[in-house]
Design an enzyme around this catalytic site. Structure first.
Site, PDB file in Angstrom:
ATOM      1  N   ASP A   1       7.797  -6.787   5.035  1.00  0.00           N
ATOM      2  CA  ASP A   1       7.190  -6.400   6.291  1.00  0.00           C
ATOM      3  C   ASP A   1       8.318  -5.948   7.213  1.00  0.00           C
ATOM      4  O   ASP A   1       9.381  -6.575   7.250  1.00  0.00           O
ATOM      5  CB  ASP A   1       6.458  -7.609   6.893  1.00  0.00           C
ATOM      6  CG  ASP A   1       5.379  -7.158   7.852  1.00  0.00           C
ATOM      7  OD1 ASP A   1       4.700  -6.153   7.563  1.00  0.00           O
ATOM      8  OD2 ASP A   1       5.216  -7.788   8.905  1.00  0.00           O
TER       9      ASP A   1
ATOM     10  N   LYS B   1      20.631   6.690   4.427  1.00  0.00           N
ATOM     11  CA  LYS B   1      19.772   5.772   5.187  1.00  0.00           C
ATOM     12  C   LYS B   1      19.751   4.397   4.500  1.00  0.00           C
ATOM     13  O   LYS B   1      19.945   3.373   5.153  1.00  0.00           O
ATOM     14  CB  LYS B   1      18.343   6.339   5.314  1.00  0.00           C
ATOM     15  CG  LYS B   1      17.400   5.366   6.007  1.00  0.00           C
ATOM     16  CD  LYS B   1      15.967   5.866   6.130  1.00  0.00           C
ATOM     17  CE  LYS B   1      15.049   4.716   6.531  1.00  0.00           C
ATOM     18  NZ  LYS B   1      13.632   5.057   6.598  1.00  0.00           N
TER      19      LYS B   1
ATOM     20  N   ARG C   1      15.915  -2.056   5.438  1.00  0.00           N
ATOM     21  CA  ARG C   1      15.381  -2.345   4.107  1.00  0.00           C
ATOM     22  C   ARG C   1      16.494  -2.397   3.080  1.00  0.00           C
ATOM     23  O   ARG C   1      16.515  -3.272   2.220  1.00  0.00           O
ATOM     24  CB  ARG C   1      14.307  -1.325   3.712  1.00  0.00           C
ATOM     25  CG  ARG C   1      13.465  -1.775   2.524  1.00  0.00           C
ATOM     26  CD  ARG C   1      12.208  -0.947   2.304  1.00  0.00           C
ATOM     27  NE  ARG C   1      11.305  -1.006   3.428  1.00  0.00           N
ATOM     28  CZ  ARG C   1      11.159  -0.043   4.340  1.00  0.00           C
ATOM     29  NH1 ARG C   1      11.827   1.086   4.221  1.00  0.00           N
ATOM     30  NH2 ARG C   1      10.347  -0.182   5.357  1.00  0.00           N
TER      31      ARG C   1
ATOM     32  N   SER D   1       0.848  -1.195   0.000  1.00  0.00           N
ATOM     33  CA  SER D   1       0.000   0.000   0.000  1.00  0.00           C
ATOM     34  C   SER D   1       0.884   1.246   0.000  1.00  0.00           C
ATOM     35  O   SER D   1       0.391   2.361  -0.013  1.00  0.00           O
ATOM     36  CB  SER D   1      -0.869  -0.007   1.265  1.00  0.00           C
ATOM     37  OG  SER D   1      -0.033  -0.004   2.407  1.00  0.00           O
ATOM     38  N   ASN D   2       2.202   1.037   0.003  1.00  0.00           N
ATOM     39  CA  ASN D   2       3.150   2.128   0.205  1.00  0.00           C
ATOM     40  C   ASN D   2       3.969   2.387  -1.077  1.00  0.00           C
ATOM     41  O   ASN D   2       4.929   1.670  -1.350  1.00  0.00           O
ATOM     42  CB  ASN D   2       4.061   1.719   1.378  1.00  0.00           C
ATOM     43  CG  ASN D   2       5.094   2.760   1.716  1.00  0.00           C
ATOM     44  OD1 ASN D   2       5.354   3.676   0.944  1.00  0.00           O
ATOM     45  ND2 ASN D   2       5.702   2.599   2.883  1.00  0.00           N
ATOM     46  N   PRO D   3       3.609   3.435  -1.865  1.00  0.00           N
ATOM     47  CA  PRO D   3       4.294   3.693  -3.140  1.00  0.00           C
ATOM     48  C   PRO D   3       5.778   3.997  -2.946  1.00  0.00           C
ATOM     49  O   PRO D   3       6.591   3.766  -3.845  1.00  0.00           O
ATOM     50  CB  PRO D   3       3.578   4.916  -3.729  1.00  0.00           C
ATOM     51  CG  PRO D   3       2.426   5.201  -2.833  1.00  0.00           C
ATOM     52  CD  PRO D   3       2.578   4.443  -1.556  1.00  0.00           C
ATOM     53  N   GLY D   4       6.153   4.503  -1.769  1.00  0.00           N
ATOM     54  CA  GLY D   4       7.557   4.816  -1.478  1.00  0.00           C
ATOM     55  C   GLY D   4       8.432   3.574  -1.605  1.00  0.00           C
ATOM     56  O   GLY D   4       9.579   3.651  -2.054  1.00  0.00           O
ATOM     57  N   LYS D   5       7.879   2.419  -1.223  1.00  0.00           N
ATOM     58  CA  LYS D   5       8.645   1.177  -1.310  1.00  0.00           C
ATOM     59  C   LYS D   5       8.953   0.817  -2.756  1.00  0.00           C
ATOM     60  O   LYS D   5      10.027   0.316  -3.053  1.00  0.00           O
ATOM     61  CB  LYS D   5       7.845   0.024  -0.699  1.00  0.00           C
ATOM     62  CG  LYS D   5       7.794   0.031   0.798  1.00  0.00           C
ATOM     63  CD  LYS D   5       7.111  -1.236   1.270  1.00  0.00           C
ATOM     64  CE  LYS D   5       6.975  -1.253   2.774  1.00  0.00           C
ATOM     65  NZ  LYS D   5       6.274  -2.455   3.231  1.00  0.00           N
TER      66      LYS D   5
ATOM     67  N   GLU E   1      -2.821 -10.624   6.654  1.00  0.00           N
ATOM     68  CA  GLU E   1      -1.543 -10.691   7.364  1.00  0.00           C
ATOM     69  C   GLU E   1      -1.795 -11.426   8.673  1.00  0.00           C
ATOM     70  O   GLU E   1      -2.636 -10.999   9.459  1.00  0.00           O
ATOM     71  CB  GLU E   1      -1.003  -9.281   7.642  1.00  0.00           C
ATOM     72  CG  GLU E   1      -0.265  -8.703   6.464  1.00  0.00           C
ATOM     73  CD  GLU E   1       0.547  -7.453   6.810  1.00  0.00           C
ATOM     74  OE1 GLU E   1       0.674  -7.105   7.988  1.00  0.00           O
ATOM     75  OE2 GLU E   1       1.044  -6.830   5.863  1.00  0.00           O
TER      76      GLU E   1
HETATM   77  P1  ITT Z   1       2.681  -2.394   3.354  1.00  0.00           P
HETATM   78  O1  ITT Z   1       2.545  -3.331   4.550  1.00  0.00           O
HETATM   79  O2  ITT Z   1       1.397  -2.172   2.621  1.00  0.00           O
HETATM   80  O3  ITT Z   1       3.777  -2.839   2.409  1.00  0.00           O
HETATM   81  P2  ITT Z   1       3.573  -0.434   5.340  1.00  0.00           P
HETATM   82  O4  ITT Z   1       4.218   0.910   5.169  1.00  0.00           O
HETATM   83  O5  ITT Z   1       2.443  -0.530   6.307  1.00  0.00           O
HETATM   84  O6  ITT Z   1       3.157  -0.949   3.879  1.00  0.00           O
HETATM   85  P3  ITT Z   1       5.725  -1.901   6.829  1.00  0.00           P
HETATM   86  O7  ITT Z   1       5.269  -3.124   7.520  1.00  0.00           O
HETATM   87  O8  ITT Z   1       7.034  -2.014   6.103  1.00  0.00           O
HETATM   88  O9  ITT Z   1       4.624  -1.530   5.782  1.00  0.00           O
HETATM   89  O10 ITT Z   1       5.881  -0.737   7.847  1.00  0.00           O
HETATM   90  C1  ITT Z   1       4.994  -0.597   8.919  1.00  0.00           C
HETATM   91  C2  ITT Z   1       5.370   0.628   9.725  1.00  0.00           C
HETATM   92  O11 ITT Z   1       6.692   0.453  10.265  1.00  0.00           O
HETATM   93  C3  ITT Z   1       5.429   1.904   8.930  1.00  0.00           C
HETATM   94  O12 ITT Z   1       4.169   2.487   8.814  1.00  0.00           O
HETATM   95  C4  ITT Z   1       6.376   2.744   9.802  1.00  0.00           C
HETATM   96  O13 ITT Z   1       5.662   3.319  10.857  1.00  0.00           O
HETATM   97  C5  ITT Z   1       7.341   1.692  10.372  1.00  0.00           C
HETATM   98  N1  ITT Z   1       8.569   1.645   9.565  1.00  0.00           N
HETATM   99  C6  ITT Z   1       8.901   0.700   8.645  1.00  0.00           C
HETATM  100  N2  ITT Z   1      10.080   0.991   8.056  1.00  0.00           N
HETATM  101  C7  ITT Z   1      10.496   2.150   8.624  1.00  0.00           C
HETATM  102  C8  ITT Z   1      11.620   2.988   8.424  1.00  0.00           C
HETATM  103  O14 ITT Z   1      12.542   2.719   7.498  1.00  0.00           O
HETATM  104  N3  ITT Z   1      11.718   4.097   9.158  1.00  0.00           N
HETATM  105  C9  ITT Z   1      10.794   4.410  10.088  1.00  0.00           C
HETATM  106  N4  ITT Z   1       9.691   3.699  10.322  1.00  0.00           N
HETATM  107  C10 ITT Z   1       9.544   2.568   9.601  1.00  0.00           C
END
Ligand code: ITT
Length: 185
Positions: A65, A162, A168, A8-12, A36
């Site tokens: 995740d 970063k 990641r 759901s995250n276009p940044g990824k 999930e």
């Molecule tokens: P999808 O599950 O749809 O892929 P998401 O953004 O919810 O998208 P993540 O499980 O990777 O997926 O991340 C969950 C949360 O973890 C995210 O909303 C942030 O609050 C935190 N998070 C993940 N990676 C981070 C980072 O590099 N820096 C800071 N917070 C991070």
């Protein structure tokens, strides 16, 4: 090779594109809801997520995740970072850590990649500390309260820097190694 990035995250998607396009892999952003599982194990969340997506007939994709595991909080918020962000947020994390000397914490990112009928699951880690206050305007989520070098937070360093040390970034590098060793790139 073309891989769907299911998120759901276009940044990824942009991040994967940046890292993998040099290897001839094209990314396509796909929003596909999938269940999930509720478990404290990141790899299990990813493996079960991959099973659910494959059961829908979708192949050749990436999911990931992430979690933040704070030592003094016995691993909280762990695999529920999004929930912790929505509820207590960074101020809540800082309150829980008030007066705590052990500031150690670890970001983890587990990537699951289904490619040519094969499954690759890798986990990247980044150790650091929870700062005493929020610092910096960049990044997202926990970035303003997490520092990998004990000096600057992830919200205070450029994205390239970063990625060169982050959970990641490390996971993507492990994925590239695995794809190479299987002769897929
Ligand atoms: P999808 O599950 O749809 O892929 P998401 O953004 O919810 O998208 P993540 O499980 O990777 O997926 O991340 C969950 C949360 O973890 C995210 O909303 C942030 O609050 C935190 N998070 C993940 N990676 C981070 C980072 O590099 N820096 C800071 N917070 C991070």
């Amino acid at each position: 090779m073309k891989l769907k990035v299911i998120t759901s995250n276009p940044g990824k998607v942009a991040e994967y594109q940046k890292e993998l396009s040099g290897y001839g892999i094209e990314m396509e952003h796909v929003r596909l809801p999938y269940d999930e599982v509720q478990t404290s194990d990141l790899e299990e969340v990813v493996n079960k997520g991959m099973d659910a997506i494959i059961a829908k007939g979708v192949r050749d994709f990436i999911i990931d995740d992430s979690g933040l595991f704070v030592d003094a909080l016995k691993g909280f918020p762990g695999v529920w970072p999004a929930y912790a962000q929505k509820t207590i947020g960074n101020p809540g994390i800082l309150r829980l850590m008030e007066g705590v000397a052990d500031r150690g914490a670890e970001f983890r990112c587990c990537i699951g990649c289904d490619v040519n009928g094969e499954r690759i699951v890798v986990t990247g880690r980044c150790r650091g500390v929870i700062t005493e206050s929020e610092q910096g305007e960049g990044g997202f989520g926990f970035d303003p309260v997490f520092s990998h070098d004990g000096v600057r937070t992830f919200a205070e360093i450029p994205m390239d820097e970063k990625n060169s040390v982050s959970h990641r970034g490390n996971a993507v590098r492990l994925l590239i190694d695995a794809l190479k060793s299987k002769g897929l790139i």
